[in-house]
Design a protein around this motif. Structure first.
Motif, PDB file in Angstrom:
ATOM      1  N   LEU A 166      -7.982 -11.645 -46.552  1.00 13.65           N
ATOM      2  CA  LEU A 166      -8.932 -11.539 -45.436  1.00 13.65           C
ATOM      3  C   LEU A 166      -8.331 -10.726 -44.293  1.00 13.65           C
ATOM      4  O   LEU A 166      -9.028  -9.917 -43.666  1.00 13.65           O
ATOM      5  CB  LEU A 166      -9.304 -12.940 -44.947  1.00 13.65           C
ATOM      6  CG  LEU A 166     -10.235 -13.749 -45.855  1.00 13.65           C
ATOM      7  CD1 LEU A 166     -10.455 -15.142 -45.284  1.00 13.65           C
ATOM      8  CD2 LEU A 166     -11.580 -13.045 -46.027  1.00 13.65           C
ATOM      9  N   ILE A 172     -11.461  -2.917 -42.029  1.00  8.28           N
ATOM     10  CA  ILE A 172     -12.680  -2.764 -41.224  1.00  8.28           C
ATOM     11  C   ILE A 172     -12.340  -2.199 -39.855  1.00  8.28           C
ATOM     12  O   ILE A 172     -13.055  -1.345 -39.310  1.00  8.28           O
ATOM     13  CB  ILE A 172     -13.398  -4.120 -41.111  1.00  8.28           C
ATOM     14  CG1 ILE A 172     -13.911  -4.566 -42.496  1.00  8.28           C
ATOM     15  CG2 ILE A 172     -14.562  -4.032 -40.124  1.00  8.28           C
ATOM     16  CD1 ILE A 172     -14.520  -5.943 -42.503  1.00  8.28           C
ATOM     17  N   ARG A 194      -9.920  -7.344 -42.874  1.00 11.67           N
ATOM     18  CA  ARG A 194     -10.234  -7.133 -41.463  1.00 11.67           C
ATOM     19  C   ARG A 194      -9.516  -5.907 -40.909  1.00 11.67           C
ATOM     20  O   ARG A 194     -10.066  -5.160 -40.094  1.00 11.67           O
ATOM     21  CB  ARG A 194      -9.833  -8.369 -40.665  1.00 11.67           C
ATOM     22  CG  ARG A 194     -10.702  -9.596 -40.950  1.00 11.67           C
ATOM     23  CD  ARG A 194     -10.226 -10.800 -40.178  1.00 11.67           C
ATOM     24  NE  ARG A 194     -11.065 -11.960 -40.444  1.00 11.67           N
ATOM     25  CZ  ARG A 194     -10.844 -13.176 -39.966  1.00 11.67           C
ATOM     26  NH1 ARG A 194      -9.800 -13.374 -39.172  1.00 11.67           N
ATOM     27  NH2 ARG A 194     -11.637 -14.177 -40.267  1.00 11.67           N
ATOM     28  N   ASP A 210      -4.615 -14.796 -35.031  1.00 12.59           N
ATOM     29  CA  ASP A 210      -5.380 -13.771 -34.316  1.00 12.59           C
ATOM     30  C   ASP A 210      -4.475 -12.633 -33.845  1.00 12.59           C
ATOM     31  O   ASP A 210      -4.877 -11.464 -33.841  1.00 12.59           O
ATOM     32  CB  ASP A 210      -6.105 -14.399 -33.116  1.00 12.59           C
ATOM     33  CG  ASP A 210      -7.154 -15.411 -33.541  1.00 12.59           C
ATOM     34  OD1 ASP A 210      -7.531 -15.392 -34.734  1.00 12.59           O
ATOM     35  OD2 ASP A 210      -7.588 -16.224 -32.711  1.00 12.59           O
ATOM     36  N   GLU A 230      -3.767 -10.479 -36.783  1.00 14.17           N
ATOM     37  CA  GLU A 230      -4.955  -9.674 -37.097  1.00 14.17           C
ATOM     38  C   GLU A 230      -5.064  -8.487 -36.138  1.00 14.17           C
ATOM     39  O   GLU A 230      -5.439  -7.383 -36.541  1.00 14.17           O
ATOM     40  CB  GLU A 230      -6.198 -10.561 -36.993  1.00 14.17           C
ATOM     41  CG  GLU A 230      -7.489  -9.831 -37.335  1.00 14.17           C
ATOM     42  CD  GLU A 230      -8.699 -10.729 -37.231  1.00 14.17           C
ATOM     43  OE1 GLU A 230      -9.833 -10.200 -37.262  1.00 14.17           O
ATOM     44  OE2 GLU A 230      -8.520 -11.954 -37.121  1.00 14.17           O
ATOM     45  N   LYS A 252      -5.082  -4.634 -37.308  1.00 12.54           N
ATOM     46  CA  LYS A 252      -6.240  -3.811 -36.967  1.00 12.54           C
ATOM     47  C   LYS A 252      -5.833  -2.504 -36.298  1.00 12.54           C
ATOM     48  O   LYS A 252      -6.365  -1.438 -36.610  1.00 12.54           O
ATOM     49  CB  LYS A 252      -7.176  -4.606 -36.052  1.00 12.54           C
ATOM     50  CG  LYS A 252      -8.374  -3.820 -35.574  1.00 12.54           C
ATOM     51  CD  LYS A 252      -9.259  -4.663 -34.669  1.00 12.54           C
ATOM     52  CE  LYS A 252     -10.454  -3.866 -34.160  1.00 12.54           C
ATOM     53  NZ  LYS A 252     -11.308  -4.680 -33.258  1.00 12.54           N
TER      54      LYS A 252
END
Length: 276
Positions: free
Chosen positions: A81, A88, A85, A164, A167, A171
């Motif tokens: 996941l 994305i 992410r 978080d 992530e 990202k």
């Protein structure tokens, strides 16, 4: 008469002898039965203890297998996941970059003006519009090359951070060619523990360095990027000051977990001079 009394005594003696023999045989039977009972009790106790030990081992093995069966797939799914992410986020950044490039394209050149008309037909010339400003060239972000060199020399750094935060790093640094998503991400009650390579540290520092100083970036994004860049850069700079190669040194650990200082029991007021 005396003969009759002697015979009676002899018979009584024989009866007593047989009674003693029967009593001795009875005692032997009782002793044998007691031994048999003790042996049965011992065997029963041993069988019960052995069965309990085997049951405990089977139950413990079953719980361990169940935990491995559940925990490993969950950890793998969490890592996938995070990678999805990150992908994305990369796609979103590429779309925004393409949109910004489309907006900054130069305007088409105006058509050529027609030949001037005769003087009597000429009208007052209208002022030419001011030329549009040329689009600004992409801003070059300066990086501390010494810090990047120190980061490149790290074999693997252990990163402790919230899910978080990890992530956010994936990202924004995932689009860098030197960033590699680790194969294993340990999840510990919302926090992650992950091994990050030296090239990935270089990618994180360069990406965060560009975000924290880039105009037009959201203040929240700049604040997060600035804090993470400073925390990771401080750790890497400490390595650059006292660089050591080999397995005898402590491994590199980066912890993103700021907390308030422990309460020392004071009321928060500093002591004052009595003369004040």
């Amino acid at each position: 008469m005396a003969f009759g009394n002697g015979e009676a005594l002899r018979q009584i003696g024989e009866q007593l002898g047989r009674a003693l023999e029967d009593l001795s045989a009875l005692k032997q039977q009782v002793s044998d039965q007691q031994l048999a009972i003790d042996q049965i009790r011992f065997d029963t106790t041993a069988a019960i203890n052995t069965g309990l030990t085997e049951n405990r081992a089977v139950i413990r093995d079953g719980l361990t297998r169940a935990n491995e069966t559940i925990s490993d797939p969950l950890t793998q799914i969490g890592s996938e996941l995070v990678a999805i992410r990150g992908g994305i986020g990369q796609l979103d950044n590429q779309i925004r970059a393409a949109a910004a490039a489309a907006v900054q394209r130069p305007a088409p050149e105006p058509p050529e003006e027609p030949e001037a008309a005769p003087i009597e037909d000429q009208k007052p010339a209208e002022p030419e519009p001011a030329p549009e400003p040329e689009p600004e060239a992409p801003r070059q972000v300066e990086h501390d090359l010494e810090t990047l060199r120190a980061a490149a020399g790290v074999s693997a750094a252990t990163l402790h951070a919230h899910r978080d935060t990890w992530e956010f790093l994936v990202k924004h640094a995932g689009r860098d060619q030197h960033f590699h998503v680790p194969g294993e991400v340990q999840d510990v009650v919302g926090d992650v523990i992950v091994k990050v390579s030296g090239p990935s540290l270089v990618a994180i520092l360069t990406s965060l360095g560009g975000i924290k100083d880039e105009p037009g970036v959201a203040p929240g994004t700049q604040a997060i990027a600035h804090h993470l860049h400073q925390r990771i850069a401080d750790t890497v700079k400490a390595i650059a000051v006292s660089r050591h190669a080999g397995g005898s040194a402590d491994p590199v650990t980066i912890v993103i977990d700021d907390r308030p200082a422990p309460d020392d029991g004071s009321d928060g007021q500093s002591e004052r001079d009595p003369d004040d």
